[in-house]
Structures are given as C-alpha cells and as structure tokens.
Scaffold this motif. Structure first.
Motif, mmCIF file in Angstrom:
data_model
loop_
_atom_site.group_PDB
_atom_site.id
_atom_site.type_symbol
_atom_site.label_atom_id
_atom_site.label_comp_id
_atom_site.label_asym_id
_atom_site.label_seq_id
_atom_site.Cartn_x
_atom_site.Cartn_y
_atom_site.Cartn_z
ATOM 1 N N THR A 185 24.483 1.415 -6.570
ATOM 2 C CA THR A 185 23.034 1.227 -6.522
ATOM 3 C C THR A 185 22.463 1.722 -5.203
ATOM 4 O O THR A 185 21.433 2.402 -5.175
ATOM 5 C CB THR A 185 22.671 -0.254 -6.717
ATOM 6 N N THR A 186 23.108 1.385 -4.100
ATOM 7 C CA THR A 186 22.614 1.788 -2.783
ATOM 8 C C THR A 186 23.002 3.225 -2.442
ATOM 9 O O THR A 186 22.186 3.987 -1.929
ATOM 10 C CB THR A 186 23.155 0.847 -1.693
ATOM 11 N N GLY A 187 24.241 3.595 -2.726
ATOM 12 C CA GLY A 187 24.726 4.912 -2.320
ATOM 13 C C GLY A 187 24.296 6.052 -3.213
ATOM 14 O O GLY A 187 24.021 7.163 -2.743
ATOM 15 N N PHE A 188 24.217 5.804 -4.535
ATOM 16 C CA PHE A 188 23.766 6.831 -5.471
ATOM 17 C C PHE A 188 22.269 6.724 -5.747
ATOM 18 O O PHE A 188 21.693 7.580 -6.409
ATOM 19 C CB PHE A 188 24.503 6.705 -6.811
ATOM 20 N N GLY A 189 21.636 5.650 -5.260
ATOM 21 C CA GLY A 189 20.209 5.459 -5.490
ATOM 22 C C GLY A 189 19.883 5.102 -6.927
ATOM 23 O O GLY A 189 18.816 5.464 -7.437
ATOM 24 N N LEU A 190 20.783 4.374 -7.609
ATOM 25 C CA LEU A 190 20.585 4.082 -9.025
ATOM 26 C C LEU A 190 19.629 2.917 -9.240
ATOM 27 O O LEU A 190 19.521 2.020 -8.403
ATOM 28 C CB LEU A 190 21.927 3.737 -9.689
ATOM 29 N N ARG A 191 18.962 2.928 -10.377
ATOM 30 C CA ARG A 191 18.196 1.768 -10.798
ATOM 31 C C ARG A 191 19.161 0.653 -11.141
ATOM 32 O O ARG A 191 20.252 0.897 -11.643
ATOM 33 C CB ARG A 191 17.308 2.116 -11.984
ATOM 34 N N PHE A 217 28.523 11.093 -8.710
ATOM 35 C CA PHE A 217 27.942 10.556 -9.934
ATOM 36 C C PHE A 217 27.217 11.646 -10.701
ATOM 37 O O PHE A 217 26.384 12.357 -10.144
ATOM 38 C CB PHE A 217 26.967 9.417 -9.590
ATOM 39 N N GLN A 218 27.541 11.778 -11.985
ATOM 40 C CA GLN A 218 26.841 12.710 -12.871
ATOM 41 C C GLN A 218 25.893 11.901 -13.737
ATOM 42 O O GLN A 218 26.322 11.155 -14.608
ATOM 43 C CB GLN A 218 27.838 13.464 -13.756
ATOM 44 N N GLU A 219 24.585 12.044 -13.481
ATOM 45 C CA GLU A 219 23.607 11.176 -14.145
ATOM 46 C C GLU A 219 23.400 11.533 -15.605
ATOM 47 O O GLU A 219 23.660 12.651 -16.046
ATOM 48 C CB GLU A 219 22.266 11.239 -13.428
ATOM 49 N N ARG A 220 22.916 10.531 -16.318
ATOM 50 C CA ARG A 220 22.484 10.715 -17.693
ATOM 51 C C ARG A 220 20.966 10.557 -17.752
ATOM 52 O O ARG A 220 20.333 10.356 -16.724
ATOM 53 C CB ARG A 220 23.164 9.681 -18.609
ATOM 54 N N ALA A 221 20.387 10.654 -18.955
ATOM 55 C CA ALA A 221 18.944 10.476 -19.103
ATOM 56 C C ALA A 221 18.544 9.102 -18.617
ATOM 57 O O ALA A 221 19.249 8.123 -18.839
ATOM 58 C CB ALA A 221 18.536 10.657 -20.567
ATOM 59 N N THR A 235 24.468 16.387 -7.401
ATOM 60 C CA THR A 235 25.195 15.200 -7.855
ATOM 61 C C THR A 235 25.415 14.300 -6.644
ATOM 62 O O THR A 235 26.066 14.694 -5.676
ATOM 63 C CB THR A 235 26.545 15.587 -8.468
ATOM 64 N N PRO A 236 24.876 13.075 -6.661
ATOM 65 C CA PRO A 236 24.997 12.176 -5.505
ATOM 66 C C PRO A 236 26.462 11.872 -5.190
ATOM 67 O O PRO A 236 27.278 11.684 -6.096
ATOM 68 C CB PRO A 236 24.258 10.918 -5.955
#
Length: 416
Positions: A185-191, A217-221, A235-236
C-alpha cells in the motif's frame, strides 16, 4: 471462347447490407448491460442510493412523470427544490462531498435513462448548479467540509508500533499478510482495498538490476483506470535497502517468506485465507475474505495500540504519499507511482501533521527556528568562464545561494 468473368454464386454482402431486416431489439440492451457491468460496484450502489432520495422527493411533490420525459427547463427547477430540501433526518446539512456526489449520481442516472439533455453542466441547468453552490455554502457555514472522520496517515512513531508490538512481521500468517499489505500500500501506492482484492499470484514478482534486488507490481484495472485508460507509466518497484542481513520489515524478505509459505497453493488470489488448524501449513487454498481485507488497517491499529479511530485502509496510501511529499519528491513522479490522474489530486494528502503544526506555530510566534545549522551554497565564477559551487555552514537558521550575473554578485537567503 467465352472470356466473360464468371461471377461468384453467392452474395458476399448478404447479412451486412440488408437494410430491410428488422434490427435485433436486444442488441442495444446487451450493449448497455455490457457497459454497466464495467462500472464499479460502489459507484452503482451510490447512484441507486441517491436516486432513491430523488424518487421519494418526487412522490412528495406528486410528480408521476418518468424523469426522462420531463423537459430540461422544468427538471432544472425540480432539481433545485430537491437540493434545497436535501438534508439529514435531523435537518442538518450533509457533508459537502455528499452534495457534490449527488450531482454526479443524478447525471449518471439521466444518461442511463436516456434523457434528451442529461449533462448537468449545460446552460439548461444553470439554476441547479447555482442552487447546489448555495447549498455547499450553507453546509460550510454549518461546519461541514472538514471531514472529521477522514483517514489519517501514520506518523513515523506510529508506523513503528505495529512492528515493535508484533502486529506486523514474519512470525505468524496473519502478521505476514498485514506486513505485505502495508508494504504494498505504501510502497506501490495502492488503494487500500480494491487493488489488493484484484491482485493475483504473479502480479508481484521478484527482480534484480544494477540498483539491487526488488519486487515489482503489475497493476490490473482499477477504480479510475479501466478500459483504454493508460495505467501507471512504470511498474512500481520496492527495493531492498538492507545492508547485510534483511530487517524484519524488509519488503523483499517478506515476499520471499510468503512465497515459501504458499508454494503448494494453486488458487490464483494473491492473499490467501489463514489456516488456523495447522502451525506448519499457514494458508488455505482459498482467497482471504473481503471482510478481513477491508479491516486490515483497523485491526492492525487495535493490536498495535495505536490511539484514535481514524486509521483505515486508506491510511496506508496517505502515509506513503505524504512521506514522499515531505521528502520533496516531485508531485508528478508521485502521481506516476500512485496512478493519480492529476497532480492536483495529491493536495488532500499534504495536510500538516502535529509536528508541522507546532513548527508553524513557532514561526508565527517569532520563536527560534527549530532547524539546526544549515548550509549556504555559493556560486563562484572561474577565470575560464565556468562556475564552482561552495557550501558553507551557517548557524543563523538561514539557507540560500549567491551568484554572478553581468558582473553583479547577488545573494539569496531564506529560512528552512
């Protein structure tokens, strides 16, 4: 000899250009359903909730016409009355964000029912927009808009507590999941919920480069990035910053341990349910429940002894962004990491914490500056036309630089 070209014995355009056929009545319905299925569930739920409020208002007004048949000029007045009366059950106004959200729900509904003029930003709805603005002003006057229950970022001291208390770490399956969730959450900036819920095994991978070992991390929609919208421009990555033996909170080490603990599980979900029946086999071959994922930060805060009730899953994202802003990382780089569509969206993450508020208070009161000695940077011209930069320690609490322009020397100083 007959040299005439022989024509094919079938019509290649049959079924494509036959305008006499009746159109499939279900095609448009299927298209609308296909589009609707891509709308986030939370958005659909919010729209339905707001439209129920509108329907109740229309019933009180004895307005029985379907909303799509009401001309825009009349609808403009009806929506004004609706907004004027829209309050809580006790008569108090809602939060400002609620009224703005209602506006977008109305617009989505008008488009869904195919109103001839669904755009509430058009000139036909000028009074509605003015009425909405007046309602927001009233809400502000009632003390709304400060969002007292908004998620708070963790201070540096608070962030240490989950690790020192054992609420996060490598020693149990629950603490390992919490630790991975926090690092991502903090390192990749994820919701805090949706992007974690969508994660599958393989979306996070271990890598190596000249800069060191990392996980990426490879994001999805996501909520705001669907369809043809571009994703994050890179890719973060979270790099291992340990020197020698990895620390308890090293994201790379945490990921490696999780990979080891779930090596024989085939379920595609990244986060797996905890197997409480075995001390050796930490996880089940099934996904972690949505309830457990949604309460990740809240339960961690309780176990870590963090005071207050404003630590939610969004606190992780706010903590990561605020830390980057405090470190003066360029906002457009932060937006690239977090996936924000605009840099202006980061403004809500930059609120002053207790330390900053105390520092501002000291400055306003004229007290000595809390920072220690700083350096003055001086630019000195050389005989060959080049320049040298010299740094000089200063104890006045000021910082700045000097230079030479057209034979004139200038000095610029400012306090940190």
């Amino acid at each position: 000899m007959n040299h005439e070209r022989e024509l094919p014995n079938f019509d290649m355009f049959q079924g494509f250009l036959d305008y006499d056929d009746e159109p499939d009545e279900n095609v448009e319905e299927r298209i609308d359903k296909f589009i609707q299925n891509q709308v986030p569930a939370a958005t659909t739920k919010k729209t339905k909730s707001d439209i129920r409020k509108l329907d109740a208002f229309l019933q009180r007004k004895n307005e029985t016409r379907p909303i799509e048949t009401i001309p825009a000029r009349e609808l403009n007045i009806i929506l004004c009355e609706f907004i004027m009366e829209l309050n809580k059950d006790n008569g108090d106004p809602f939060e400002i964000s609620t009224y703005n959200g209602v506006r977008y729900s109305l617009e989505r509904h008008l488009k869904a029912v195919k109103h001839p003029q669904p755009d509430l930003s058009g000139k036909e709805y000028d009074k509605f927009r003015a009425c909405l603005s007046a309602k927001v002003t009233i809400a502000k006057g009632a003390g709304k808009g400060n969002r007292p229950n908004r998620a708070m970022p963790l201070s540096e001291d608070d962030e240490k507590k989950p690790w020192t208390s054992g609420a996060m770490g490598k020693h149990s399956p629950k603490c390992l999941l919490r630790a991975l969730w926090w690092k991502f959450t903090t390192g990749f900036g994820l919701r805090g919920v949706q992007e974690h819920r969508d994660m599958q095994w393989g979306d996070v991978k271990l890598g190596e480069s000249s800069e060191g070992t990392f996980i990426e991390f490879q994001e999805r929609a996501t909520k705001t990035r669907k369809g043809a919208c571009p994703g994050r421009p890179f890719t973060p990555k979270i790099y291992c910053t340990c020197e020698g033996q990895c620390s308890e909170s090293c994201a790379v080490a945490l990921f490696k341990l999780y990979e080891e603990k779930r090596h024989n599980k085939e379920h595609p979900a990244f986060y797996l349910a905890i197997n409480y029946q075995s001390k050796e086999d930490w996880y089940k071959n099934q996904p972690l429940g949505n309830g457990s994922l949604s309460k990740m930060m809240k339960e961690t805060a309780i176990d870590a002894g963090l005071e207050g009730n404003r630590f939610t899953n969004h606190s992780g994202r706010k903590t990561g962004v605020k830390r980057l802003l405090d470190a003066q990382v360029a906002p457009h780089f932060i937006a690239q990491l977090t996936g924000h569509k605009s840099v202006s969206s980061l403004s809500s993450y930059a609120e002053a914490d207790e330390k900053m508020q105390k520092r501002m208070s000291a400055v306003v009161a004229g007290e000595s500056h809390p920072a220690g000695p700083v350096k003055r940077t001086e630019v000195v011209s050389r005989a060959d036309g080049g320049q040298d930069v010299h740094a000089q320690s200063m104890s006045t609490g000021a910082s700045g630089f000097s230079g030479n322009f057209n034979g004139c020397t200038f000095y610029v100083y400012s306090r940190n």
